[in-house]
Design a protein around this motif. Structure first.
Motif, PDB file in Angstrom:
ATOM      1  N   LEU A 173      40.674  37.198  37.606  1.00  0.00           N
ATOM      2  CA  LEU A 173      39.770  38.144  37.340  1.00  0.00           C
ATOM      3  C   LEU A 173      39.393  38.072  35.848  1.00  0.00           C
ATOM      4  N   ASP A 174      37.659  37.948  35.641  1.00  0.00           N
ATOM      5  CA  ASP A 174      38.192  38.283  33.679  1.00  0.00           C
ATOM      6  C   ASP A 174      38.263  39.251  33.635  1.00  0.00           C
ATOM      7  N   ILE A 175      38.370  41.155  34.429  1.00  0.00           N
ATOM      8  CA  ILE A 175      38.553  42.460  33.922  1.00  0.00           C
ATOM      9  C   ILE A 175      39.968  42.667  33.516  1.00  0.00           C
ATOM     10  N   TYR A 176      40.577  41.649  34.432  1.00  0.00           N
ATOM     11  CA  TYR A 176      42.147  41.694  34.106  1.00  0.00           C
ATOM     12  C   TYR A 176      42.436  41.065  33.135  1.00  0.00           C
ATOM     13  N   ARG A 177      41.682  39.786  32.631  1.00  0.00           N
ATOM     14  CA  ARG A 177      42.419  39.156  31.224  1.00  0.00           C
ATOM     15  C   ARG A 177      41.728  40.057  29.949  1.00  0.00           C
ATOM     16  N   GLU A 178      40.472  40.387  30.697  1.00  0.00           N
ATOM     17  CA  GLU A 178      40.304  41.465  29.592  1.00  0.00           C
ATOM     18  C   GLU A 178      41.476  42.692  29.450  1.00  0.00           C
ATOM     19  N   ILE A 179      41.423  43.567  30.322  1.00  0.00           N
ATOM     20  CA  ILE A 179      42.019  44.435  30.032  1.00  0.00           C
ATOM     21  C   ILE A 179      44.503  44.109  29.600  1.00  0.00           C
ATOM     22  N   CYS A 180      44.483  43.537  30.776  1.00  0.00           N
ATOM     23  CA  CYS A 180      45.258  42.994  30.703  1.00  0.00           C
ATOM     24  C   CYS A 180      46.443  42.034  29.465  1.00  0.00           C
ATOM     25  N   GLY A 181      45.692  41.355  29.125  1.00  0.00           N
ATOM     26  CA  GLY A 181      45.624  39.738  28.372  1.00  0.00           C
ATOM     27  C   GLY A 181      46.285  39.315  28.828  1.00  0.00           C
ATOM     28  N   GLU A 182      47.994  38.431  28.249  1.00  0.00           N
ATOM     29  CA  GLU A 182      48.612  37.641  28.683  1.00  0.00           C
ATOM     30  C   GLU A 182      49.274  38.339  29.444  1.00  0.00           C
ATOM     31  N   PHE A 183      49.709  39.476  30.148  1.00  0.00           N
ATOM     32  CA  PHE A 183      51.317  39.771  29.823  1.00  0.00           C
ATOM     33  C   PHE A 183      51.207  39.673  31.737  1.00  0.00           C
ATOM     34  N   PRO A 184      50.298  39.398  32.406  1.00  0.00           N
ATOM     35  CA  PRO A 184      50.713  39.065  33.573  1.00  0.00           C
ATOM     36  C   PRO A 184      50.178  37.568  34.032  1.00  0.00           C
ATOM     37  N   LYS A 222      59.867  45.252  41.292  1.00  0.00           N
ATOM     38  CA  LYS A 222      60.255  44.770  40.255  1.00  0.00           C
ATOM     39  C   LYS A 222      59.240  43.207  39.825  1.00  0.00           C
ATOM     40  N   VAL A 223      58.294  44.470  41.019  1.00  0.00           N
ATOM     41  CA  VAL A 223      56.808  43.033  40.830  1.00  0.00           C
ATOM     42  C   VAL A 223      55.992  43.903  40.871  1.00  0.00           C
ATOM     43  N   ALA A 224      54.941  43.553  41.386  1.00  0.00           N
ATOM     44  CA  ALA A 224      53.568  44.118  41.019  1.00  0.00           C
ATOM     45  C   ALA A 224      52.692  42.683  41.902  1.00  0.00           C
ATOM     46  N   LEU A 225      52.158  42.844  42.496  1.00  0.00           N
ATOM     47  CA  LEU A 225      51.400  41.799  43.343  1.00  0.00           C
ATOM     48  C   LEU A 225      49.950  42.461  43.027  1.00  0.00           C
ATOM     49  N   PHE A 226      48.651  41.669  42.824  1.00  0.00           N
ATOM     50  CA  PHE A 226      47.602  42.128  42.845  1.00  0.00           C
ATOM     51  C   PHE A 226      46.340  40.941  42.917  1.00  0.00           C
ATOM     52  N   PRO A 227      46.461  40.832  44.615  1.00  0.00           N
ATOM     53  CA  PRO A 227      45.442  39.644  44.675  1.00  0.00           C
ATOM     54  C   PRO A 227      44.047  39.999  44.786  1.00  0.00           C
ATOM     55  N   SER A 228      43.611  41.066  44.395  1.00  0.00           N
ATOM     56  CA  SER A 228      42.258  41.424  44.590  1.00  0.00           C
ATOM     57  C   SER A 228      40.831  39.790  44.334  1.00  0.00           C
ATOM     58  N   LEU A 229      39.924  39.994  45.308  1.00  0.00           N
ATOM     59  CA  LEU A 229      39.052  39.314  45.104  1.00  0.00           C
ATOM     60  C   LEU A 229      37.763  40.274  44.043  1.00  0.00           C
ATOM     61  N   ALA A 230      37.611  41.435  43.385  1.00  0.00           N
ATOM     62  CA  ALA A 230      36.826  42.186  43.024  1.00  0.00           C
ATOM     63  C   ALA A 230      37.889  42.958  42.476  1.00  0.00           C
ATOM     64  N   GLU A 231      37.175  43.904  41.004  1.00  0.00           N
ATOM     65  CA  GLU A 231      37.981  44.710  40.853  1.00  0.00           C
ATOM     66  C   GLU A 231      37.001  45.758  39.687  1.00  0.00           C
ATOM     67  N   GLY A 232      37.016  47.174  39.283  1.00  0.00           N
ATOM     68  CA  GLY A 232      36.036  47.303  38.335  1.00  0.00           C
ATOM     69  C   GLY A 232      37.305  47.796  37.139  1.00  0.00           C
ATOM     70  N   PHE A 233      38.043  47.788  37.097  1.00  0.00           N
ATOM     71  CA  PHE A 233      39.096  48.151  35.370  1.00  0.00           C
ATOM     72  C   PHE A 233      40.026  47.619  35.426  1.00  0.00           C
ATOM     73  N   GLY A 234      41.089  47.880  36.663  1.00  0.00           N
ATOM     74  CA  GLY A 234      42.883  47.541  36.677  1.00  0.00           C
ATOM     75  C   GLY A 234      43.537  48.603  36.133  1.00  0.00           C
ATOM     76  N   LEU A 235      43.237  50.437  36.432  1.00  0.00           N
ATOM     77  CA  LEU A 235      43.902  50.790  36.524  1.00  0.00           C
ATOM     78  C   LEU A 235      45.733  50.674  36.899  1.00  0.00           C
ATOM     79  N   LEU A 236      45.734  49.960  37.947  1.00  0.00           N
ATOM     80  CA  LEU A 236      47.000  50.135  38.727  1.00  0.00           C
ATOM     81  C   LEU A 236      47.532  48.889  37.634  1.00  0.00           C
ATOM     82  N   GLN A 237      47.269  48.051  37.494  1.00  0.00           N
ATOM     83  CA  GLN A 237      47.702  47.370  37.129  1.00  0.00           C
ATOM     84  C   GLN A 237      47.764  46.762  35.340  1.00  0.00           C
TER      85      GLN A 237
END
Length: 105
Positions: free
Chosen positions: A41-52, A11-26
């Protein structure tokens, strides 16, 4: 196959990471229509945009509130949260490398 099966049923996936290389799971979760909550994290904003839903990693209360909000929305919609929103489009490697190569051009 097992991971995709778990994601498809989530129903939802949680990613409370302190560091991430790319965000493939997201990217995989969003591509399957699974809403995600992740750290800011900046990488999440870059890869996932406003969806998360973005939440500060150190604030457990904010995470709980966001989880409860998404689960409540899901129960009201009888299905995936945000199913009426725009469809997430996964980034493509060719587009990424074209962007990178423009800077070396």
């Amino acid at each position: 196959a097992q991971m995709m099966g778990l994601l498809k049923g989530a129903k939802v996936a949680l990613f409370p990471s302190l560091a991430e290389g790319f965000g493939l799971l997201q990217v995989e979760a969003l591509s399957l229509g699974v809403p995600i909550i992740c750290s800011e994290l900046d990488i999440y904003r870059e890869i996932c945009g406003e969806f998360p839903v973005y939440a500060t990693t150190s604030n457990a209360y904010a995470w709980r509130a966001e989880i409860e909000k998404l689960l409540h929305q899901d129960s009201k919609n009888h299905g995936r949260v945000g199913s009426d929103q725009a469809q997430f489009k996964a980034p493509r490697w060719d587009a990424h490398f074209n962007l990178v190569l423009q800077h070396f051009g």
